[in-house]
Design an enzyme around this catalytic site. Structure first.
Site, PDB file in Angstrom:
ATOM      1  N   SER A 137       5.454  31.752  32.739  1.00  8.00           N
ATOM      2  CA  SER A 137       4.049  31.863  33.127  1.00  8.00           C
ATOM      3  C   SER A 137       3.951  32.424  34.538  1.00  8.00           C
ATOM      4  O   SER A 137       4.821  32.171  35.377  1.00  8.00           O
ATOM      5  CB  SER A 137       3.388  30.485  33.095  1.00  8.00           C
ATOM      6  OG  SER A 137       2.101  30.521  33.685  1.00  8.00           O
ATOM      7  N   TYR A 150       3.149  21.804  35.587  1.00  7.38           N
ATOM      8  CA  TYR A 150       3.263  22.954  34.689  1.00  7.38           C
ATOM      9  C   TYR A 150       4.018  24.095  35.369  1.00  7.38           C
ATOM     10  O   TYR A 150       4.965  24.663  34.813  1.00  7.38           O
ATOM     11  CB  TYR A 150       1.872  23.413  34.261  1.00  7.38           C
ATOM     12  CG  TYR A 150       1.873  24.651  33.387  1.00  7.38           C
ATOM     13  CD1 TYR A 150       2.210  24.560  32.040  1.00  7.38           C
ATOM     14  CD2 TYR A 150       1.525  25.893  33.901  1.00  7.38           C
ATOM     15  CE1 TYR A 150       2.213  25.689  31.231  1.00  7.38           C
ATOM     16  CE2 TYR A 150       1.524  27.030  33.104  1.00  7.38           C
ATOM     17  CZ  TYR A 150       1.872  26.924  31.764  1.00  7.38           C
ATOM     18  OH  TYR A 150       1.884  28.033  30.971  1.00  7.38           O
TER      19      TYR A 150
END
Length: 195
Positions: A137, A150
């Protein structure tokens, strides 16, 4: 070519499955959501695509091992491509993250990709080559509010991919990570908190 794509019933994983099918690969995919997985599988089969599927929660080591046994049987002990796509989105201020959420994020986003890569290695050696792709990501490189856990799990994926690429190059296995930004897709297992 044979391929395993985790989290293939929707979103990025679904698009990857369709791209691989379009390139002529035989694909096995998995997802936690049995209903979505069955819908996708029926559609692909109706189009005549060589795709098989299993329900699997990638956060579970036992389920990962069962999945790889199924893949090995399906593809006669060989595997050319592994796409570690399944993920857990956690958008929550760091002080509010529970121990369970932290563990789930790391197990889903990082541990599963490492373990799948480990247990895919013998199948790729049988193929004589392999390609492993981790879906990371942009959050791994950019600071964003309420994404500490995350982003950490995705940043660790980047380093893991680089190190595995170095270790397994001798086996003719190429390893990369892709770090997309925000994608207009629904994450089934995302937790949003007051941010």
């Amino acid at each position: 070519m044979t391929a395993l794509v985790t989290g293939g019933a929707r979103g990025i994983g679904h698009a990857i499955v369709e791209e691989l099918l379009g390139l002529g690969a035989s694909v096995h995919t998995c997802d936690r959501d049995e209903t979505k997985l069955d819908e996708s599988l029926r559609r692909w089969k109706a189009l005549g695509h060589p795709v098989t599927a299993s329900v699997c929660d990638v956060a579970s080591r036992a389920e990962r091992e069962r999945l790889m046994e199924k893949v090995s049987t399906t593809f006669d002990g060989k595997l050319d491509i592994l796409v570690n796509n399944a993920g857990y989105g956690l958008i929550c201020p760091a002080e509010d993250v529970t121990a369970e959420e932290y563990s789930l994020a790391m197990a889903t986003n990082l541990e599963s990709g490492f373990h799948f890569s480990q247990i895919a290695l013998p199948l790729m050696r049988q193929s004589g080559k392999g390609n492993i792709v981790f879906i990371s990501s942009a959050a791994s490189a950019v600071v964003s509010p309420s994404m500490s856990v995350y982003a950490s799990s995705k940043g660790a994926i980047n380093r893991l991919a680089k190190n595995l690429a170095y270790e397994w190059a001798k086996d003719n296995i190429r390893i990369n990570y892709v770090a997309p930004g925000v994608v207009d897709t629904r994450l089934l297992n995302v937790r949003f908190s007051n941010i």
